[in-house]
Design an enzyme around this catalytic site. Structure first.
Site, PDB file in Angstrom:
ATOM      1  NE  ARG A  35      -4.134  -1.814   1.756  1.00  0.00           N
ATOM      2  CZ  ARG A  35      -5.381  -2.085   2.416  1.00  0.00           C
ATOM      3  NH1 ARG A  35      -5.127  -1.805   3.868  1.00  0.00           N
ATOM      4  NH2 ARG A  35      -6.324  -2.982   2.309  1.00  0.00           N
ATOM      5  CE  LYS A 196     -11.416  -8.487   7.422  1.00  0.00           C
ATOM      6  NZ  LYS A 196     -10.903  -7.537   6.991  1.00  0.00           N
ATOM      7  N   GLY A 352      -8.000  -7.851   1.236  1.00  0.00           N
ATOM      8  CA  GLY A 352      -6.559  -8.485   1.463  1.00  0.00           C
ATOM      9  C   GLY A 352      -6.437 -10.003   1.652  1.00  0.00           C
ATOM     10  N   GLY A 375     -13.898  -3.664   1.803  1.00  0.00           N
ATOM     11  CA  GLY A 375     -15.464  -3.196   1.908  1.00  0.00           C
ATOM     12  C   GLY A 375     -15.955  -2.149   0.609  1.00  0.00           C
TER      13      GLY A 375
END
Length: 399
Positions: A35, A196, A352, A375
């Site tokens: 990143r 998630k 990720g 998200g």
């Protein structure tokens, strides 16, 4: 279309750049600098145009309180190395005297502000906090697509107070996603897995307008299976979302979007590297089993859908790839890469967990585009407006 760096004069200005330096940490250092490297292009372009980059980001979830272990100071060595001979000045806070002093002291290079989330005003989008942040810049650049789905002060509050444009990374992310789903982009297939469950389960509700089929795995699939009355043993599941799962399944059917659930799975006594797995039909999962991967019939079903698809979007590995069960994820990824090479299948993957699994398999480079967003990627795929993109549009959307 987004306003970009081409639409603003940066010379002599303090350029407040919202980046995503929410990097993984290990043993007191940055474990993966992807990143930071991705953000460097915009920072360099601002410098080349005569601007003074003031960089802000969050790191982790400190819940509005300073935490030394989540200080962005840990990023400084990597950012300095990546930028080369450009000095990096670190501010002990992102607002107040510490920020102002650092911005003044760092005139000849880059200033990195302290973790935004050390203040509750960031996640609360407190207007006073946004005003304080805006004092460090003359204009604003959002280069953090991965945070564009959050209505936080640094994402939506600051661009209400400063001229705002998209950075090169955010611009590239949005343009790449739009290109992948340009019309006509049907049939379209989504693969949704990972741990998630909450965000992904809810995102599927929005997918029915854009996707012809959604294949689910991991905790998402387990939740659908449990909602159908199936035994999932001790597998990852979201018990409070069982009714929601059933509603989503009914909605997808009504919209003509096929929801593809596992037919067979790999189960083990524990989710850990080295644990012995065995393949069973979904109907034969026992109370003591833990589902760790998709079985070969389930993989074959996904491969069958891939052969019909024009575009595929992937969010979340299909099994516990990071715990020693990468087989289904790798098998499907290899097929996507092959179809992309041989028949032009367009592919995007995000988040990720997904990126880590594809890189571990050596297959990441075979995908059309890898999104840094998790998200935000899911919400964009579902057709939702991302709050962080709205201030950057050339023409605001109709009310």
């Amino acid at each position: 279309m987004l306003k970009s760096l081409d639409d603003i004069d940066l010379a002599g200005k303090r350029v407040l750049i919202r980046t995503d330096f929410n990097v993984p940490l290990a043993d007191g250092r940055v474990a993966d600098d992807t990143r930071i490297r991705e953000a460097a292009a915009t920072i360099r372009e601002v410098l080349a145009a005569g601007g003074r980059p003031v960089v802000m980001s969050h790191l982790g979830r400190p819940k509005g309180q300073p935490r030394p272990d989540l200080s962005l100071k840990i990023v400084v060595p990597d950012l300095s190395r990546i930028l080369g001979d450009v000095p990096v000045t670190f501010a002990r806070d992102c607002v107040g005297d510490a920020a102002r002093e650092a911005v003044e002291a760092g005139r000849d290079g880059v200033v990195l502000l302290e973790n935004l989330r050390f203040h509750p005003g960031e996640e609360g989008n407190d207007p006073n906090f946004a005003v304080e942040l805006a004092l460090s810049g003359d204009c604003y650049v959002n280069d953090a697509f991965s945070s564009a789905h959050r209505a936080h002060a640094s994402v939506v509050g600051v661009p209400e107070r400063l001229p705002a444009v998209a950075g090169r990374l955010l611009q590239h992310e949005v343009e790449s996603l739009e290109a992948a789903f340009a019309q006509p982009a049907r049939p379209a297939l989504a693969l949704v897995g990972g741990a998630k469950v909450d965000d992904k389960l809810k995102a599927i509700a929005h997918f029915s307008q854009r996707f012809d089929a959604v294949a689910v795995a991991g905790g998402v699939a387990n939740t659908f299976l449990r909602a159908d009355g199936r035994e999932v043993g001790g597998s990852l599941v979201a018990p409070d979302l069982l009714a929601t799962a059933q509603e989503i399944r009914d909605h997808a059917r009504d919209q003509g979007c096929e929801l593809i659930l596992p037919e067979d799975v790999v189960v083990a006594d524990e989710v850990a590297p080295g644990a012995a797995g065995r393949t069973v039909p979904v109907a034969e999962v026992g109370p003591g089993d833990r589902i760790v991967d998709l079985g070969p019939r389930s993989v074959a079903r996904i491969v069958e859908e891939l052969a019909k698809a024009t575009v595929v979007a992937w969010a979340g590995p299909l099994g516990a790839a990071d715990k020693g069960f990468p087989e289904a994820t790798e098998a499907v990824a290899r097929e996507i890469v092959r179809l992309g090479r041989e028949s032009g299948l367009r592919s995007v993957a995000g988040g990720g967990e997904t990126m880590a699994a594809l890189r571990a398999a050596g297959l990441a480079d075979g995908f059309g585009y890898l999104s840094l967003g998790g998200g935000a990627f899911l919400k964009w795929l579902g057709g939702e407006r991302l709050p962080g993109l709205q201030p950057l549009l050339r023409s605001p959307p109709a009310a």
